[in-house]
Design an enzyme around this catalytic site. Structure first.
Site, PDB file in Angstrom:
ATOM      1  N   LYS A  26       0.814  -1.217   0.000  1.00 10.27           N
ATOM      2  CA  LYS A  26       0.000   0.000   0.000  1.00 10.27           C
ATOM      3  C   LYS A  26       0.847   1.266   0.000  1.00 10.27           C
ATOM      4  O   LYS A  26       0.557   2.205  -0.721  1.00 10.27           O
ATOM      5  CB  LYS A  26      -0.895   0.074   1.252  1.00 10.27           C
ATOM      6  CG  LYS A  26      -1.810  -1.090   1.464  1.00 10.27           C
ATOM      7  CD  LYS A  26      -2.696  -0.846   2.677  1.00 10.27           C
ATOM      8  CE  LYS A  26      -1.911  -0.685   3.976  1.00 10.27           C
ATOM      9  NZ  LYS A  26      -1.209  -1.906   4.412  1.00 10.27           N
ATOM     10  N   ARG A 101      -7.977   2.984   9.994  1.00 11.92           N
ATOM     11  CA  ARG A 101      -7.587   1.610  10.290  1.00 11.92           C
ATOM     12  C   ARG A 101      -8.597   0.897  11.178  1.00 11.92           C
ATOM     13  O   ARG A 101      -8.442  -0.285  11.436  1.00 11.92           O
ATOM     14  CB  ARG A 101      -6.234   1.607  10.994  1.00 11.92           C
ATOM     15  CG  ARG A 101      -5.092   1.587  10.012  1.00 11.92           C
ATOM     16  CD  ARG A 101      -3.896   0.860  10.570  1.00 11.92           C
ATOM     17  NE  ARG A 101      -2.851   0.807   9.562  1.00 11.92           N
ATOM     18  CZ  ARG A 101      -1.606   1.173   9.770  1.00 11.92           C
ATOM     19  NH1 ARG A 101      -1.251   1.606  10.954  1.00 11.92           N
ATOM     20  NH2 ARG A 101      -0.726   1.081   8.812  1.00 11.92           N
ATOM     21  N   ARG A 140      12.498  -8.218   5.129  1.00 12.61           N
ATOM     22  CA  ARG A 140      12.926  -6.815   5.106  1.00 12.61           C
ATOM     23  C   ARG A 140      14.168  -6.603   5.966  1.00 12.61           C
ATOM     24  O   ARG A 140      14.266  -7.121   7.071  1.00 12.61           O
ATOM     25  CB  ARG A 140      11.815  -5.917   5.646  1.00 12.61           C
ATOM     26  CG  ARG A 140      10.712  -5.674   4.654  1.00 12.61           C
ATOM     27  CD  ARG A 140       9.683  -4.745   5.250  1.00 12.61           C
ATOM     28  NE  ARG A 140       8.590  -4.535   4.309  1.00 12.61           N
ATOM     29  CZ  ARG A 140       7.462  -3.903   4.629  1.00 12.61           C
ATOM     30  NH1 ARG A 140       7.285  -3.422   5.847  1.00 12.61           N
ATOM     31  NH2 ARG A 140       6.518  -3.747   3.728  1.00 12.61           N
ATOM     32  N   ARG A 173      14.292  -4.912  11.676  1.00  7.97           N
ATOM     33  CA  ARG A 173      13.608  -4.142  12.706  1.00  7.97           C
ATOM     34  C   ARG A 173      12.720  -5.052  13.557  1.00  7.97           C
ATOM     35  O   ARG A 173      12.202  -6.053  13.059  1.00  7.97           O
ATOM     36  CB  ARG A 173      12.761  -3.032  12.066  1.00  7.97           C
ATOM     37  CG  ARG A 173      13.608  -1.804  11.779  1.00  7.97           C
ATOM     38  CD  ARG A 173      12.749  -0.648  11.343  1.00  7.97           C
ATOM     39  NE  ARG A 173      12.376  -0.804   9.937  1.00  7.97           N
ATOM     40  CZ  ARG A 173      12.092   0.206   9.134  1.00  7.97           C
ATOM     41  NH1 ARG A 173      12.120   1.431   9.582  1.00  7.97           N
ATOM     42  NH2 ARG A 173      11.781   0.005   7.895  1.00  7.97           N
ATOM     43  N   ARG A 184       1.100  -8.141  14.061  1.00  7.79           N
ATOM     44  CA  ARG A 184       0.590  -7.096  13.169  1.00  7.79           C
ATOM     45  C   ARG A 184      -0.526  -7.629  12.275  1.00  7.79           C
ATOM     46  O   ARG A 184      -1.515  -6.935  12.025  1.00  7.79           O
ATOM     47  CB  ARG A 184       1.722  -6.553  12.293  1.00  7.79           C
ATOM     48  CG  ARG A 184       2.693  -5.671  13.066  1.00  7.79           C
ATOM     49  CD  ARG A 184       3.976  -5.465  12.292  1.00  7.79           C
ATOM     50  NE  ARG A 184       3.808  -4.601  11.121  1.00  7.79           N
ATOM     51  CZ  ARG A 184       4.715  -4.474  10.160  1.00  7.79           C
ATOM     52  NH1 ARG A 184       5.829  -5.166  10.211  1.00  7.79           N
ATOM     53  NH2 ARG A 184       4.499  -3.673   9.151  1.00  7.79           N
TER      54      ARG A 184
END
Ligand SMILES: [Zn+2]
Length: 229
Positions: A26, A101, A140, A173, A184
């Site tokens: 997104k 959200r 990532r 991270r 999440r």
């Protein structure tokens, strides 16, 4: 329907909301679309950081909550976004990235001062199979020195886990580690997924297959909202 509602003096430009789980792409699409349409991209994360740095009343409330890693209350976020959408640059349209959200946030959006009719807002629900989300998120890596981002499969550094720019050691991270990713996604399912049903009935809603190259996803989005100016 392309071209039916081309922007004119009398009509505000396109307003877009992005839904979809973390890792669906997104943020990338929102940034590209904003540049393509010459409208601001309103990112909840950026707005929070700016408000905290500027020490505004809302920022002073959000700062301590974010430092503790807590969720900023809906009412506070709604206030920040309301303030931002009142800005002159938003009169010609905007791309929302990371808002709304939750259902209360979506309801808050409808009551904002800009008074944008939700029926005219484009909502893109970008979805990707769960295992692909996990692969994207857990791969990532990030450079703590220059903030460049990498991906172990899709965008690896030239040298093993060292930043291409200055050679700093890349890190994963906390947010991208396996347990955080699971949290999440669970949070998305519980709080944000219900927005799909909400917007299906109220807006120009489109399901977008995000399991494709960035370019082809972007092509579909621009075909729906119309060209740039
Ligand atoms: Zn670096």
């Amino acid at each position: 329907m392309v071209g039916v509602d081309a922007p004119s003096r009398a009509m505000p430009g396109p307003r877009v909301i992005f839904l979809g789980p973390p890792g669906a792409g997104k943020g990338t699409q929102a940034a590209r679309l904003a540049a393509h349409l010459s409208v601001p991209r309103i990112s909840t994360g950026d707005i929070l950081r700016e408000a905290i740095a500027a020490g505004t009343p809302l920022g002073r409330q959000a700062g301590p909550i974010m430092e503790k890693g807590g969720l900023v209350p809906d009412s506070l976020l709604i206030g920040l976004i309301d303030e931002r959408l009142g800005g002159q640059d938003c009169a010609r349209g905007y791309i929302l990235d990371g808002f709304p959200r939750t259902l209360p946030q979506a309801e808050g959006f409808e009551g904002m001062r800009c008074g944008d009719a939700v029926a005219e807002v484009f909502v893109f629900n970008v979805d990707v199979p769960r295992e692909e989300l996990l692969r994207r998120l857990s791969g990532r890596r990030w450079c703590p020195t220059c903030q460049s981002t990498y991906h172990v499969d899709n965008n690896p550094p030239k040298k093993d886990l060292l930043c291409d720019r200055e050679g700093a050691r890349l890190i994963q991270r906390e947010d991208d580690k396996e347990t955080a990713v699971a949290r999440r996604l669970a949070e998305y399912d519980a709080r944000t997924a219900p927005l799909v049903e909400y917007y299906k009935r109220r807006s120009r809603f489109h399901d977008i297959d995000g399991y494709r190259p960035v370019e082809s996803v972007f092509g579909e989005l621009t075909a729906i909202v119309g060209g740039g100016r």
